[in-house]
Design an enzyme around this catalytic site. Structure first.
Site, short mmCIF file in Angstrom:
data_model
loop_
_atom_site.label_atom_id
_atom_site.label_comp_id
_atom_site.label_asym_id
_atom_site.label_seq_id
_atom_site.Cartn_x
_atom_site.Cartn_y
_atom_site.Cartn_z
N CYS A 113 0.82 -1.23 0.00
CA CYS A 113 0.00 0.00 0.00
C CYS A 113 0.84 1.27 0.00
O CYS A 113 0.39 2.32 -0.43
CB CYS A 113 -0.93 0.01 1.21
SG CYS A 113 -2.06 -1.38 1.19
N HIS A 258 -3.76 7.12 1.50
CA HIS A 258 -4.04 5.80 0.94
C HIS A 258 -5.49 5.43 1.25
O HIS A 258 -5.94 5.56 2.38
CB HIS A 258 -3.07 4.78 1.55
CG HIS A 258 -3.45 3.37 1.24
ND1 HIS A 258 -3.65 2.95 -0.06
CD2 HIS A 258 -3.70 2.31 2.03
CE1 HIS A 258 -3.99 1.67 -0.04
NE2 HIS A 258 -4.04 1.27 1.21
N ASN A 288 -10.07 -0.40 -2.32
CA ASN A 288 -8.66 -0.25 -1.96
C ASN A 288 -7.79 -0.88 -3.06
O ASN A 288 -7.74 -2.10 -3.19
CB ASN A 288 -8.43 -0.94 -0.61
CG ASN A 288 -6.98 -0.88 -0.16
OD1 ASN A 288 -6.08 -0.60 -0.93
ND2 ASN A 288 -6.76 -1.17 1.11
O1 UT7 Z 1 -4.67 -1.28 2.56
C1 UT7 Z 1 -3.93 -1.35 3.67
C2 UT7 Z 1 -4.40 -1.77 4.83
N1 UT7 Z 1 -5.72 -2.25 5.02
C3 UT7 Z 1 -6.46 -1.61 5.89
O2 UT7 Z 1 -6.10 -0.57 6.37
C4 UT7 Z 1 -7.75 -2.24 6.33
C5 UT7 Z 1 -7.88 -2.08 7.80
N2 UT7 Z 1 -9.03 -2.74 8.41
C6 UT7 Z 1 -10.31 -2.47 8.09
O3 UT7 Z 1 -10.58 -1.71 7.18
C7 UT7 Z 1 -11.41 -3.10 8.91
O4 UT7 Z 1 -10.85 -3.75 10.03
C8 UT7 Z 1 -12.30 -4.09 8.14
C9 UT7 Z 1 -13.15 -3.35 7.12
C10 UT7 Z 1 -11.44 -5.14 7.44
C11 UT7 Z 1 -13.25 -4.81 9.08
O5 UT7 Z 1 -14.04 -3.88 9.77
P1 UT7 Z 1 -14.17 -3.96 11.34
O6 UT7 Z 1 -15.11 -2.90 11.74
O7 UT7 Z 1 -12.78 -3.94 11.93
O8 UT7 Z 1 -14.86 -5.36 11.52
P2 UT7 Z 1 -14.35 -6.61 12.37
O9 UT7 Z 1 -13.21 -7.28 11.72
O10 UT7 Z 1 -14.23 -6.17 13.79
O11 UT7 Z 1 -15.62 -7.55 12.23
C12 UT7 Z 1 -16.92 -7.20 12.76
C13 UT7 Z 1 -17.91 -8.27 12.35
C14 UT7 Z 1 -17.38 -9.68 12.57
O12 UT7 Z 1 -18.47 -10.48 12.99
P3 UT7 Z 1 -18.63 -10.85 14.56
O13 UT7 Z 1 -17.38 -11.59 14.92
O14 UT7 Z 1 -18.75 -9.52 15.26
O15 UT7 Z 1 -19.88 -11.66 14.56
C15 UT7 Z 1 -16.96 -10.13 11.19
O16 UT7 Z 1 -17.04 -11.53 11.01
O17 UT7 Z 1 -18.16 -8.17 10.95
C16 UT7 Z 1 -17.99 -9.44 10.33
N3 UT7 Z 1 -17.58 -9.24 8.95
C17 UT7 Z 1 -18.46 -9.05 7.95
N4 UT7 Z 1 -19.80 -9.02 7.93
C18 UT7 Z 1 -20.39 -8.78 6.75
C19 UT7 Z 1 -16.32 -9.17 8.45
N5 UT7 Z 1 -16.36 -8.94 7.13
C20 UT7 Z 1 -17.68 -8.86 6.80
C21 UT7 Z 1 -18.35 -8.63 5.59
N6 UT7 Z 1 -19.70 -8.59 5.62
N7 UT7 Z 1 -17.71 -8.41 4.43
#
Ligand code: UT7
Length: 331
Positions: A113, A258, A288
């Site tokens: 990235c 980014h 992204n």
């Molecule tokens: O490009 C360089 C670097 N990349 C980044 O900077 C990305 C950084 N991270 C993020 O953008 C976020 O952490 C994500 C978008 C990947 C995830 O968002 P979050 O708010 O951190 O969600 P989470 O991982 O805490 O997950 C919350 C819930 C989970 O379910 P439970 O365990 O609470 O029941 C996940 O399983 O959301 C669930 N989940 C989804 N639900 C629907 C994860 N992905 C999805 C999805 N659709 N696509």
């Protein structure tokens, strides 16, 4: 000492638009989840046969047009990608071939990235040292072919996408502006928090059916950890690159961060105390695209008038490695 100036910018994305609704038919996700957690409404994914270097070529031709230059006037290519067309050689030489330029150096940069910022810093050093005059810097990625497009991979698959951006750089007098400073970092302690395990030369063979059965060829991410570090490192790096130029945060005309997650950009904007007119986000439309997000946004801002000559531009990135960094530019 001369300064590196931007002579032209360009970008290209695949024609195929993939909406959140389309993804919700392929995995357990919803348009609402994707929009509220990431800000993304749609992204571009390639169709079979389209390559990263072809996108890079389209972006390059637009940048060359803006610069009023022919490909044959370039002295070097610095190509940032974490998703090259092949394991070897790098995309730089394939782009050189597509552009029909005989023997200029073509170097790939693997900084994920942060690839575009790192690539700029290499090109800037070459230009300021007088080694090369006109340098093409490209950031391009095809992430869609490395995603697990199913519920198991939904936390990654809904975010990443394909695209390319390019800039043509050349030397200029310091009072005409140009690149002012860089701030670059990496922290390998977190290497496996956002990575692609296989193929890898440490394995015999480099990729095996066993790897594929367990999905080790897919981009894998610990999203929460990446998020936690990104919202600290990017503002820290912005402050640090500004300190090197003697400017304060309020002097920023435009911050191009980014495009990893709209929430990350919003947290950073708040941390730095920037107004909406000082930042630009386009993750809603492209997702992204790793090393391509900044040069895509840069070209949009140049062409839509958000960036004007004399503006103080700061670009910042954070991602896999972890690697992060910023560049400050008097446009
Ligand atoms: O490009 C360089 C670097 N990349 C980044 O900077 C990305 C950084 N991270 C993020 O953008 C976020 O952490 C994500 C978008 C990947 C995830 O968002 P979050 O708010 O951190 O969600 P989470 O991982 O805490 O997950 C919350 C819930 C989970 O379910 P439970 O365990 O609470 O029941 C996940 O399983 O959301 C669930 N989940 C989804 N639900 C629907 C994860 N992905 C999805 C999805 N659709 N696509």
């Amino acid at each position: 000492m001369q300064r590196t100036r931007f002579l032209g910018t360009g970008f290209a994305v695949p024609d195929r638009v993939v909406t959140n609704d389309e993804l919700s038919r392929l995995m357990d996700t919803t348009d609402e989840w994707i929009r509220t957690r990431t800000g993304i409404r749609e992204r571009r994914w390639v169709v079979e046969g389209e390559t990263g270097t072809e996108l890079g070529e389209r972006a390059t031709r637009r940048a060359l047009d803006m610069a009023g230059m022919e490909a044959g006037e370039l002295d070097a290519i610095v190509y940032a990608t974490s998703s090259p067309d092949h394991f070897a050689p790098g995309n730089g030489v394939y782009l050189q071939r597509l552009l029909g330029i005989p023997t200029i150096p073509a170097l790939d940069i693997r900084a994920q990235c942060s690839g575009f910022i790192y690539a700029l810093s290499v090109a800037d050093a070459w230009i300021r040292s007088g080694q090369y005059r006109r340098i093409l810097v490209v950031g391009s990625e095809i992430q869609s072919t490395g995603l697990e497009v199913s519920s198991a991979g939904r936390h990654v698959a809904v975010i990443f996408a394909d695209g390319a951006g390019a800039v043509v750089l050349g030397p200029g007098e310091p009072d005409h502006g140009g690149i002012l400073a860089f701030d670059l970092h990496s922290e390998g302690a977190h290497a496996e928090k956002l990575w692609v395990d296989s193929p890898g030369s440490m394995y015999h063979p480099r990729v095996s059916p066993k790897h594929m059965e367990t999905g080790r060829q897919y981009l894998e991410m610990d999203g929460r950890e990446v998020f936690r570090h990104a919202v600290v490192r990017m503002p820290e790096s912005v402050r640090s690159v500004l300190a090197a130029t003697g400017h304060a945060v309020e002097n920023i005309s435009l911050l191009l961060a980014h495009q990893a997650n709209l929430r990350i950009s919003e947290v950073m904007q708040k941390d730095l105390g920037l107004r909406d007119d000082q930042v630009y986000n386009n993750i809603m439309f492209y997702g992204n695209t790793t090393a391509a997000t900044i040069p895509i946004a840069l070209d949009e801002c140049v062409r839509n008038g958000r960036l004007k000559r004399g503006d103080l531009l700061v670009m910042t990135a954070f991602g896999s490695g972890f690697m992060w960094g910023s560049a400050a530019v008097r446009w």
